[in-house]
Motif scaffolding. Structure first.
Motif, mmCIF file in Angstrom:
data_model
loop_
_atom_site.group_PDB
_atom_site.id
_atom_site.type_symbol
_atom_site.label_atom_id
_atom_site.label_comp_id
_atom_site.label_asym_id
_atom_site.label_seq_id
_atom_site.Cartn_x
_atom_site.Cartn_y
_atom_site.Cartn_z
ATOM 1 N N PRO A 16 14.715 0.910 -0.164
ATOM 2 C CA PRO A 16 15.101 1.091 1.239
ATOM 3 C C PRO A 16 14.430 0.083 2.170
ATOM 4 O O PRO A 16 15.006 -0.306 3.174
ATOM 5 C CB PRO A 16 14.621 2.505 1.573
ATOM 6 C CG PRO A 16 14.479 3.177 0.267
ATOM 7 C CD PRO A 16 14.147 2.130 -0.741
ATOM 8 N N LYS A 74 13.041 5.182 -3.679
ATOM 9 C CA LYS A 74 12.834 5.807 -2.373
ATOM 10 C C LYS A 74 11.969 4.968 -1.428
ATOM 11 O O LYS A 74 12.004 5.168 -0.220
ATOM 12 C CB LYS A 74 12.158 7.168 -2.555
ATOM 13 C CG LYS A 74 12.979 8.148 -3.344
ATOM 14 C CD LYS A 74 13.753 9.054 -2.409
ATOM 15 C CE LYS A 74 14.823 9.761 -3.136
ATOM 16 N NZ LYS A 74 14.979 11.143 -2.788
ATOM 17 N N ILE A 75 11.165 4.090 -1.993
ATOM 18 C CA ILE A 75 10.252 3.340 -1.127
ATOM 19 C C ILE A 75 10.605 1.851 -1.100
ATOM 20 O O ILE A 75 10.861 1.289 -0.037
ATOM 21 C CB ILE A 75 8.783 3.511 -1.585
ATOM 22 C CG1 ILE A 75 8.429 4.985 -1.742
ATOM 23 C CG2 ILE A 75 7.831 2.806 -0.622
ATOM 24 C CD1 ILE A 75 8.456 5.797 -0.474
ATOM 25 N N GLU A 103 1.193 2.620 -3.461
ATOM 26 C CA GLU A 103 0.055 3.449 -3.859
ATOM 27 C C GLU A 103 0.143 4.828 -3.219
ATOM 28 O O GLU A 103 -0.103 5.841 -3.865
ATOM 29 C CB GLU A 103 -1.262 2.779 -3.454
ATOM 30 C CG GLU A 103 -1.898 2.086 -4.611
ATOM 31 C CD GLU A 103 -3.255 1.489 -4.289
ATOM 32 O OE1 GLU A 103 -3.819 1.772 -3.213
ATOM 33 O OE2 GLU A 103 -3.743 0.737 -5.127
ATOM 34 N N ALA A 104 0.492 4.836 -1.942
ATOM 35 C CA ALA A 104 0.567 6.115 -1.235
ATOM 36 C C ALA A 104 1.577 7.044 -1.903
ATOM 37 O O ALA A 104 1.314 8.230 -2.087
ATOM 38 C CB ALA A 104 0.933 5.881 0.228
ATOM 39 N N SER A 105 2.731 6.503 -2.289
ATOM 40 C CA SER A 105 3.742 7.380 -2.885
ATOM 41 C C SER A 105 3.348 7.776 -4.308
ATOM 42 O O SER A 105 3.641 8.884 -4.751
ATOM 43 C CB SER A 105 5.112 6.709 -2.872
ATOM 44 O OG SER A 105 5.000 5.394 -3.351
ATOM 45 N N TYR A 106 2.683 6.863 -5.003
ATOM 46 C CA TYR A 106 2.188 7.183 -6.347
ATOM 47 C C TYR A 106 1.189 8.331 -6.253
ATOM 48 O O TYR A 106 1.161 9.236 -7.080
ATOM 49 C CB TYR A 106 1.524 5.929 -6.920
ATOM 50 C CG TYR A 106 1.395 5.888 -8.426
ATOM 51 C CD1 TYR A 106 2.277 6.567 -9.260
ATOM 52 C CD2 TYR A 106 0.395 5.115 -9.018
ATOM 53 C CE1 TYR A 106 2.153 6.496 -10.630
ATOM 54 C CE2 TYR A 106 0.263 5.038 -10.393
ATOM 55 C CZ TYR A 106 1.139 5.732 -11.202
ATOM 56 O OH TYR A 106 1.008 5.667 -12.561
ATOM 57 N N ASP A 107 0.374 8.314 -5.210
ATOM 58 C CA ASP A 107 -0.623 9.365 -4.997
ATOM 59 C C ASP A 107 0.061 10.702 -4.708
ATOM 60 O O ASP A 107 -0.453 11.757 -5.045
ATOM 61 C CB ASP A 107 -1.514 8.955 -3.818
ATOM 62 C CG ASP A 107 -2.706 9.884 -3.650
ATOM 63 O OD1 ASP A 107 -3.412 10.099 -4.641
ATOM 64 O OD2 ASP A 107 -2.917 10.391 -2.540
ATOM 65 N N LEU A 108 1.243 10.621 -4.078
ATOM 66 C CA LEU A 108 1.955 11.842 -3.685
ATOM 67 C C LEU A 108 2.985 12.242 -4.739
ATOM 68 O O LEU A 108 4.075 12.685 -4.410
ATOM 69 C CB LEU A 108 2.608 11.655 -2.322
ATOM 70 C CG LEU A 108 1.613 11.450 -1.176
ATOM 71 C CD1 LEU A 108 2.314 10.963 0.076
ATOM 72 C CD2 LEU A 108 0.854 12.738 -0.877
ATOM 73 N N TYR A 109 2.662 12.057 -5.984
ATOM 74 C CA TYR A 109 3.408 12.594 -7.132
ATOM 75 C C TYR A 109 4.727 11.887 -7.430
ATOM 76 O O TYR A 109 5.544 12.409 -8.184
ATOM 77 C CB TYR A 109 3.657 14.102 -6.970
ATOM 78 C CG TYR A 109 2.423 14.840 -6.510
ATOM 79 C CD1 TYR A 109 1.304 14.918 -7.328
ATOM 80 C CD2 TYR A 109 2.356 15.428 -5.253
ATOM 81 C CE1 TYR A 109 0.156 15.566 -6.908
ATOM 82 C CE2 TYR A 109 1.215 16.082 -4.823
ATOM 83 C CZ TYR A 109 0.122 16.150 -5.658
ATOM 84 O OH TYR A 109 -1.008 16.781 -5.240
ATOM 85 N N ALA A 110 4.982 10.705 -6.845
ATOM 86 C CA ALA A 110 6.215 9.994 -7.175
ATOM 87 C C ALA A 110 6.005 9.211 -8.467
ATOM 88 O O ALA A 110 4.921 8.690 -8.699
ATOM 89 C CB ALA A 110 6.593 9.043 -6.043
ATOM 90 N N ASN A 111 7.052 9.128 -9.310
ATOM 91 C CA ASN A 111 6.926 8.267 -10.488
ATOM 92 C C ASN A 111 7.492 6.881 -10.170
ATOM 93 O O ASN A 111 8.074 6.670 -9.108
ATOM 94 C CB ASN A 111 7.609 8.897 -11.705
ATOM 95 C CG ASN A 111 9.075 9.190 -11.434
ATOM 96 O OD1 ASN A 111 9.735 8.438 -10.721
ATOM 97 N ND2 ASN A 111 9.577 10.278 -11.979
ATOM 98 N N ARG A 116 0.834 -1.212 0.000
ATOM 99 C CA ARG A 116 0.000 0.000 0.000
ATOM 100 C C ARG A 116 0.863 1.253 0.000
ATOM 101 O O ARG A 116 0.430 2.316 -0.419
ATOM 102 C CB ARG A 116 -0.917 -0.014 1.218
ATOM 103 C CG ARG A 116 -1.981 -1.099 1.114
ATOM 104 C CD ARG A 116 -2.835 -1.154 2.342
ATOM 105 N NE ARG A 116 -2.019 -1.347 3.532
ATOM 106 C CZ ARG A 116 -2.500 -1.791 4.685
ATOM 107 N NH1 ARG A 116 -3.764 -2.084 4.791
ATOM 108 N NH2 ARG A 116 -1.724 -1.926 5.720
ATOM 109 N N LEU A 117 2.127 1.100 0.448
ATOM 110 C CA LEU A 117 3.034 2.251 0.433
ATOM 111 C C LEU A 117 3.317 2.695 -0.995
ATOM 112 O O LEU A 117 3.559 3.867 -1.255
ATOM 113 C CB LEU A 117 4.342 1.907 1.132
ATOM 114 C CG LEU A 117 4.239 1.573 2.615
ATOM 115 C CD1 LEU A 117 5.609 1.251 3.176
ATOM 116 C CD2 LEU A 117 3.619 2.729 3.368
ATOM 117 N N THR A 145 11.125 6.607 -8.984
ATOM 118 C CA THR A 145 11.334 7.148 -7.638
ATOM 119 C C THR A 145 10.752 6.205 -6.597
ATOM 120 O O THR A 145 11.322 6.026 -5.521
ATOM 121 C CB THR A 145 10.652 8.513 -7.499
ATOM 122 O OG1 THR A 145 10.854 9.241 -8.690
ATOM 123 C CG2 THR A 145 11.213 9.279 -6.333
#
Ligand SMILES: Nc1ncnc2c1ncn2[C@@H]1O[C@H](COP(=O)(O)OP(=O)(O)OP(=O)(O)O)[C@@H](O)[C@H]1O
Ligand SMILES: [Mg+2]
Lengths: 364, 312
Positions: free
Chosen positions: B230, B226-227, B211-219, B208-209, B222
């Protein structure tokens, strides 16, 4: 007058999971118009398609048919990272390897803003959700309520045009939930961002929303402000889902401009407001809220229906009376325990008075 | 006493109790520590000491301090005038082993990652069955498994026989006694060491992380950087270390499948204790290998502790 511009305008959205032939229809021809700066709530039972609708707006799901406009612009071809719409997830989905400040600044970093600007915005956001002292902590070191605030701040940081909140309070305990309701509402008013809030808790919906859309089975049953939804439910589902309601089976005897004269199963007559097309002879359901019913001693009120008190529940401020009207029908009345109101015991005769304006003929 | 005083007493008591529990818990480690001391630290000390001694004529050591083993590792001593000439023969063995181990690690990762991903995203009940299946090869002795593999891939073995009889090839493909054969054996031996840590890391990863980062403008790129990396990264590193280190010093696969023709570190060391009877040189070779691995590990641990984060 110019055509209204809506923050979100969904036109005939249909979403079928799986194949067309053997799929689950999660949204069935849903049309929805959400105004700018509005606290809009999607309310409905589990599995009715609330999350699906949010995911469609956020861009996580491809529509099977229909369109979604964001401030009059087509967004169907945009992936989630290109929509100025952010989501507060039910399980927060905070990044565990980043601090609170890094979580909140994530979207700004993705938007390639300058470090100084990011720092300033993160500071503001921390302030807004009262989390400044926790900036350096990791999500695992926060309580549920604190995580919830961080999730909120993270979604708000980039100042999206629309914020989607999927049952953000459901993981909190009752007291915290009540506090957060007030805070959320304040936050929405302060930021002026359109909130689309999902819940299956009717109290939450009624207390926070500017407008509510009640959903069931992938369809929107009714849209309106809280008072409208509560007092003028259009159908059986809405009346039943929100608050306590008495349903009375009746047959229409005569139709007037905005009301109808109906006969109950026990032969008693009553008038009810009528806003849906019905004709003489139709079998209909009338709904009336328990607090809109009053009880009188027999023979004192004109136009009442006589009945027998079957049971009562004393609740301090009010008393709930279950009154039997003939063999098949009974109604629940909630009477305030004021000095003037008459008191009854089980077995007492009582006259049930139901105002025409409080009784509604339902569409189905 | 006022209530804050009581509270302070309480926390003081808690701290003492916590310390006592910690101390008691340390005893749980004692059997393991004893074992490690007897069978790891002690032998290691012996090896280090032996590497600085003079070889005995029939194996064993003579208690004379000497750096000869380490000199021998890098240089060839002229038979007549005792001058030293640089000789890369042993370094080549180390380099070959290093490449072999690296290739093994990469191939194990390429096979292991999809496998681990597949298992980690299965429903709960099936997961455990698959993890159990991954360990099945370890129910059989490694030597037996390697010999079985040799039997399969040798020129007259079933593999070549089948390929020839269906007409795919005319001549048997030479797999046994080649570097390829050794690599095959190493991959087969160490693949589970890659799959299990990867599985554990991916299993713990919350998709789900993404999706969360995709929602927050990450491509996508990234998100990976970044997710996902790590959070899954420690599992990847653990898997790679668990494959790379034992492959580097492996003995059975190079010996049996490589036919001992192209020496690997493991064979070189074994040879010194068996045929050559040069115990100090064998010890030195082992110490050098260990030092190399330790250095690599140090660098890794330094980096890890720098980016240390509490999870969950
Ligand atoms: N990925 C999916 N694949 C297939 N069916 C799905 C999927 N996601 C949801 N559904 C189905 O679609 C319907 C609507 O689901 P949705 O998650 O939108 O409900 P909801 O209103 O959010 O419910 P809840 O209050 O329980 O969260 C349900 O019947 C659900 O089983
Ligand atoms: Mg949901």
């Amino acid at each position: 007058m110019a055509k209204d511009v809506y923050a979100v305008n969904g036109i005939s959205i249909t979403k079928i999971y799986g194949t067309e032939a053997s799929g689950v229809t999660a949204l069935n021809d849903v049309s929805i118009s959400i105004r700018d700066n509005e606290f809009f709530t999607l309310l409905g039972p589990s599995g009715c398609g609330k999350t699906t609708l949010l995911r469609c707006i956020a861009g996580f799901e491809q529509l099977s048919s229909g369109r979604i406009l964001l401030f009059d612009e087509e967004i169907d071809h945009l992936s989630p990272n290109r929509r100025p719409v952010n989501t507060v997830f039910q399980h927060y989905a905070l990044f565990p390897h980043m601090t609170v400040a890094e979580n909140i600044g994530f979207s700004l970093r993705m938007l390639k803003q300058g470090e100084a600007k990011i720092k300033a915005t993160v500071g503001q956001m921390l302030d807004l959700v009262h989390m400044t002292e926790f900036a350096g902590r990791h999500p695992a070191q926060l309580s549920g309520g604190q995580q919830q605030r961080v999730a909120l701040a993270r979604a708000l940081a980039s100042h999206p045009k629309v914020l989607l909140l999927d049952e953000p309070l459901s993981a909190l305990d009752l007291k915290l939930r009540q506090e957060m309701r007030v805070e959320l509402k304040q936050l929405q008013e302060e930021t002026g961002i359109t909130f689309i809030f999902v819940t299956h808790d009717q109290e939450e919906a009624l207390t926070m929303s500017d407008r509510i859309a009640v959903m069931s089975d992938g369809k929107i049953q009714q849209t309106g402000n809280p008072a409208d939804i509560y007092e003028n439910p259009v159908n059986h589902f809405v009346a039943d889902f929100i608050g306590e309601t008495n349903f009375l089976e009746a047959t229409i005897q005569s139709v007037h401009t905005d009301n109808a004269r109906c006969v109950l199963a026990n032969g008693a007559q009553l008038s009810a407001s009528l806003t849906v097309p019905k004709e003489k002879g139709n079998r209909v359901t009338i709904c009336i809220r328990p607090e809109k019913i009053s009880l009188d001693n027999p023979g004192t009120a004109a136009g009442g229906i006589d009945g027998t008190v079957e049971r009562l529940i004393y609740l301090g401020t009010d008393t709930h009376y279950l009154v039997q009207l003939g063999s098949q029908t009974s109604v629940l009345a909630r009477i305030q325990n004021s000095r003037q109101s008459p008191r009854f015991k089980p077995g007492d005769q009582a006259t049930v008075v139901m105002d025409e304006s409080a009784c509604r003929v339902l569409a189905d | 006493m006022d209530s804050t005083g009581i509270a302070q007493r309480r926390t003081e008591l808690d701290r003492i109790r916590a310390r006592r529990i910690l101390k008691a818990r340390a005893w749980l480690l004692s059997p393991a520590l004893l074992l490690i001391f007897c069978f790891l630290i002690l032998p290691l000390c012996i090896i280090v000491v032996y590497s600085f001694l003079t070889p005995g004529t029939y194996g064993g050591v003579v208690w004379d301090f000497s750096l000869e083993s380490y000199i021998q590792f890098l240089f060839e001593r002229d038979f007549f005038d005792d001058t030293l000439a640089f000789s890369p023969a042993y370094l080549q063995i180390y380099f070959r082993s290093f490449v072999q181990a690296l290739v093994t690690t990469i191939v194990c990762f390429l096979i292991g990652f999809p496998t681990a991903y597949y298992i980690a995203t299965l429903p709960e009940r099936k997961k455990y069955m698959w993890v159990l299946l991954i360990t099945v090869p370890y129910w059989i002795n490694l030597l037996i498994r390697t010999i079985a593999m040799l039997f399969l891939i040798r020129n007259e073995g079933p593999l070549n026989y089948a390929l020839i009889s269906i007409g795919a090839i005319d001549e048997p493909i030479k797999i046994a006694y080649t570097n390829f054969g050794v690599g095959l054996g190493l991959i087969y031996t160490y693949l589970p060491f890659m799959v299990l840590p990867l599985y554990a890391a991916i299993e713990r990863f919350d998709f789900r992380l993404v999706e969360a980062s995709y929602d927050l403008y990450a491509n996508q790129w990234t998100i990976l950087r970044k997710i996902i990396l790590p959070l899954v990264g420690p599992g990847i590193v653990a898997g790679c270390l668990l494959v790379f280190i034992p492959s580097l010093g492996s003995f059975i696969a190079p010996d049996l499948l490589g036919g001992g023709k192209k020496l690997m570190i493991g064979n070189l060391i074994a040879l010194q204790f068996q045929g050559s009877r040069n115990w100090p040189f064998g010890s030195a070779a082992a110490v050098i290998l260990m030092t190399m691995v330790l250095c690599a590990l140090m660098v890794y641990i330094r980096q890890q502790s720098k980016s240390r984060i509490p999870l969950h």
